[in-house]
Design a protein around this motif. Structure first.
Motif, short mmCIF file in Angstrom:
data_model
loop_
_atom_site.label_atom_id
_atom_site.label_comp_id
_atom_site.label_asym_id
_atom_site.label_seq_id
_atom_site.Cartn_x
_atom_site.Cartn_y
_atom_site.Cartn_z
N LEU A 25 11.55 -6.61 -11.31
CA LEU A 25 13.02 -6.16 -10.71
C LEU A 25 12.45 -6.38 -9.43
O LEU A 25 11.50 -6.53 -8.78
CB LEU A 25 12.99 -4.10 -11.22
N CYS A 58 7.55 -4.86 -11.06
CA CYS A 58 8.10 -3.27 -9.90
C CYS A 58 7.05 -4.22 -9.19
O CYS A 58 7.18 -3.75 -7.60
CB CYS A 58 7.97 -2.36 -10.13
N LEU A 61 10.00 -4.89 -5.95
CA LEU A 61 10.70 -4.11 -5.80
C LEU A 61 10.20 -3.34 -4.34
O LEU A 61 9.38 -2.29 -4.41
CB LEU A 61 10.55 -2.70 -6.70
N LEU A 88 6.33 -0.15 -17.36
CA LEU A 88 6.50 -0.52 -15.55
C LEU A 88 5.03 -0.96 -15.62
O LEU A 88 3.85 -0.05 -15.08
CB LEU A 88 6.70 0.63 -14.54
N PRO A 91 3.34 -0.50 -9.46
CA PRO A 91 4.39 -0.15 -9.54
C PRO A 91 4.02 -0.14 -7.42
O PRO A 91 3.01 0.21 -7.66
CB PRO A 91 4.81 0.77 -10.59
#
Length: 133
Positions: A25, A58, A61, A88, A91
């Protein structure tokens, strides 16, 4: 790292693990790109038979709003229904905070997928499925 308008919000990454689809992402996961990301992720899964694990990287992101969180939850549900592990990875703090506030951290991160696969999962992954032991 700011993204340019030309940057795709979802990118396919090479995987070092068998039967694993890795997606990244990038930029913002918000109402402007949510439908596109969900569609692209589903298409990526459709094109790969034998996938047993879906990992979303991520680290690039920048932001996720409630619509972005909804996309992550839907992908998690889709993966679960297909018998695919979902995780995920990496993060960033802003996403970590959103996941903790909403109570979805363990559900969406590797905390829920930790541990080795069961004997049945291992048999499926190695192609040694069968009845009985």
């Amino acid at each position: 790292m700011p993204t340019t308008p030309d940057t795709e919000p979802l990118q396919i990454l090479p995987s070092t693990e068998p039967y694993t689809l890795c997606l990244a992402l990038v930029g913002d996961l918000d109402h402007e790109v949510a439908d596109e990301v969900l569609h692209q992720a589903r298409e990526a899964l459709r094109g790969r038979d034998g996938v047993r694990s879906l990992r979303l990287d991520c680290r690039e992101l920048e932001l996720a709003d409630s619509t972005g969180l909804s996309v992550l939850l839907q992908l998690r549900r889709d993966a679960h229904e297909a018998g695919i592990r979902f995780c995920l990875d990496d993060p960033r703090p802003i996403l970590e905070r959103l996941l903790h506030i909403t109570g979805t951290h363990d559900y969406l991160t590797c905390a829920s997928a930790a541990g080795p696969p069961s004997d049945a999962e291992e048999a499926i992954e190695t192609g040694e499925g069968g009845s009985g032991r």
